[in-house]
Motif scaffolding. Structure first.
Motif, short mmCIF file in Angstrom:
data_model
loop_
_atom_site.label_atom_id
_atom_site.label_comp_id
_atom_site.label_asym_id
_atom_site.label_seq_id
_atom_site.Cartn_x
_atom_site.Cartn_y
_atom_site.Cartn_z
N GLU A 172 -9.18 13.88 2.06
CA GLU A 172 -10.41 13.25 1.59
C GLU A 172 -10.64 13.50 0.11
O GLU A 172 -10.46 14.62 -0.38
CB GLU A 172 -11.59 13.80 2.40
N ASN A 173 -10.98 12.43 -0.62
CA ASN A 173 -11.29 12.48 -2.05
C ASN A 173 -10.08 12.75 -2.94
O ASN A 173 -10.23 13.09 -4.11
CB ASN A 173 -12.38 13.53 -2.35
N ILE A 174 -8.88 12.59 -2.39
CA ILE A 174 -7.66 12.78 -3.18
C ILE A 174 -6.88 11.46 -3.19
O ILE A 174 -6.67 10.83 -2.15
CB ILE A 174 -6.79 13.91 -2.62
N LEU A 175 -6.46 11.04 -4.37
CA LEU A 175 -5.73 9.78 -4.52
C LEU A 175 -4.31 9.92 -3.99
O LEU A 175 -3.63 10.91 -4.26
CB LEU A 175 -5.69 9.39 -6.00
N SER A 176 -3.87 8.92 -3.26
CA SER A 176 -2.48 8.89 -2.78
C SER A 176 -1.91 7.51 -3.07
O SER A 176 -2.60 6.50 -2.89
CB SER A 176 -2.41 9.17 -1.27
N ASP A 177 -0.67 7.47 -3.50
CA ASP A 177 -0.04 6.17 -3.78
C ASP A 177 1.01 5.82 -2.73
O ASP A 177 1.94 5.08 -2.98
CB ASP A 177 0.58 6.17 -5.18
N HIS A 178 0.82 6.35 -1.52
CA HIS A 178 1.77 6.09 -0.44
C HIS A 178 1.09 5.47 0.77
O HIS A 178 -0.10 5.67 1.01
CB HIS A 178 2.48 7.39 -0.01
N ILE A 179 1.88 4.72 1.52
CA ILE A 179 1.46 4.15 2.79
C ILE A 179 2.40 4.70 3.86
O ILE A 179 3.61 4.82 3.64
CB ILE A 179 1.54 2.62 2.76
N ASN B 224 -5.69 0.11 3.53
CA ASN B 224 -6.99 -0.53 3.31
C ASN B 224 -7.37 -0.66 1.85
O ASN B 224 -8.14 -1.53 1.47
CB ASN B 224 -8.08 0.24 4.07
N ASP B 225 -6.86 0.24 1.01
CA ASP B 225 -7.21 0.19 -0.42
C ASP B 225 -5.99 -0.16 -1.28
O ASP B 225 -5.87 0.30 -2.40
CB ASP B 225 -7.81 1.53 -0.87
N ILE B 226 -5.11 -0.99 -0.72
CA ILE B 226 -3.85 -1.27 -1.41
C ILE B 226 -4.06 -2.01 -2.74
O ILE B 226 -3.30 -1.84 -3.68
CB ILE B 226 -2.90 -2.06 -0.49
N PHE B 227 -5.13 -2.81 -2.84
CA PHE B 227 -5.37 -3.56 -4.08
C PHE B 227 -6.05 -2.71 -5.15
O PHE B 227 -5.82 -2.90 -6.34
CB PHE B 227 -6.23 -4.79 -3.79
N LEU B 228 -6.91 -1.81 -4.73
CA LEU B 228 -7.66 -0.98 -5.67
C LEU B 228 -7.42 0.49 -5.35
O LEU B 228 -8.19 1.09 -4.57
CB LEU B 228 -9.16 -1.30 -5.60
N PRO B 229 -6.36 1.06 -5.90
CA PRO B 229 -6.06 2.47 -5.61
C PRO B 229 -7.25 3.37 -5.94
O PRO B 229 -7.85 3.27 -7.01
CB PRO B 229 -4.88 2.77 -6.55
N LYS B 230 -7.61 4.19 -4.98
CA LYS B 230 -8.73 5.11 -5.18
C LYS B 230 -8.54 6.31 -4.26
O LYS B 230 -7.70 6.29 -3.35
CB LYS B 230 -10.06 4.42 -4.87
N ALA B 231 -9.32 7.34 -4.51
CA ALA B 231 -9.24 8.53 -3.67
C ALA B 231 -9.56 8.17 -2.23
O ALA B 231 -10.41 7.31 -1.95
CB ALA B 231 -10.21 9.59 -4.19
N SER B 232 -8.88 8.78 -1.31
CA SER B 232 -9.06 8.47 0.10
C SER B 232 -10.48 8.79 0.55
O SER B 232 -11.08 9.80 0.16
CB SER B 232 -8.06 9.28 0.95
#
Length: 220
Positions: free
Chosen positions: A51-58, A87-95
């Motif tokens: 939670e609240n940490i950005l991830s660039d993986h699916i 769910n946030d693939i277009f706008l990368p943001k913290a989970s």
């Protein structure tokens, strides 16, 4: 042309042709774009997202069960052939949530960027995104309606749902796997352990379920 259009956008057709498993197969076998991925086995009680940490993986789940948690509250479970993190693939943001494995889990990991590029290059790639978004919205709506129910009804519906999705039948009834602990089920149902115990006694008296070796067995 009209028939093809109707067939393409019929919901059952979409779910059959554009589900997570089909997308995984396309990404793994894409000979044009050569999408890189890693397959690995993850131990239980491992965080795939925090939670609240950005991830660039699916992550695509091949086997195993994970719990979605928001501020230490379990909001959903997910298992094989589901996608985590799209769910946030277009706008990368913290989970917005933590995703924790509750069993040993096998996953395929892709970068969000590579998955997005592949989807945008597929003629019908947007349908995968649409269906994923629809499923997420349905999940949120179902959770909202669930939380409006009184504790006993809520717990019965949760146990029934888990049994249908993850349980297995024997001569005694439908058994819920032991990795769905009383603590996690109580958390998901938004019940204290004391309330959970009291309701469980009522459900056992009503012959709805029995609890043996900390495992729920549904009798109806």
């Amino acid at each position: 042309m009209s028939t093809l259009f109707t067939e393409l956008y019929n919901r059952e057709t979409v779910e059959g042709k554009f589900n997570a498993k089909k997308l995984l197969d396309l990404l793994k076998n894409d000979l044009v774009y050569k999408v890189n991925f890693k397959k690995k086995e993850v131990p239980e009680n491992t965080e795939l997202y925090s939670e609240n940490i950005l991830s660039d993986h699916i992550h695509f789940l091949e086997k195993g069960v994970v719990a979605y948690e928001y501020e230490d509250q379990i909001i959903s479970f997910s298992s094989g052939d589901d996608i985590v993190g799209m769910n946030d693939i277009f706008l990368p943001k913290a989970s917005n949530y933590t995703v924790r494995t509750i069993t040993k889990t096998i996953i395929y990991t892709f970068s969000k960027q590579s998955v997005l590029e592949s989807l945008l290059n597929m003629q019908e790639g947007w349908l995968f995104l649409y269906l994923n978004n629809q499923n997420y919205n349905i999940l949120i709506a179902e959770k909202y309606m669930l939380m409006r129910q009184i504790g006993k009804v809520r717990l019965k519906n949760i146990l029934t749902d888990i049994a249908q999705k993850y349980g297995y039948r024997d001569e005694n009834g439908i058994k819920i796997p032991g990795y769905f602990t009383r603590k996690d089920i109580a958390n998901y149902a938004n019940l204290s352990m004391n309330s959970m115990s009291q309701i469980c006694k009522i459900l056992e008296n009503e012959k709805f379920c029995v609890i043996k070796s900390k495992q729920f067995i549904l009798l109806k």
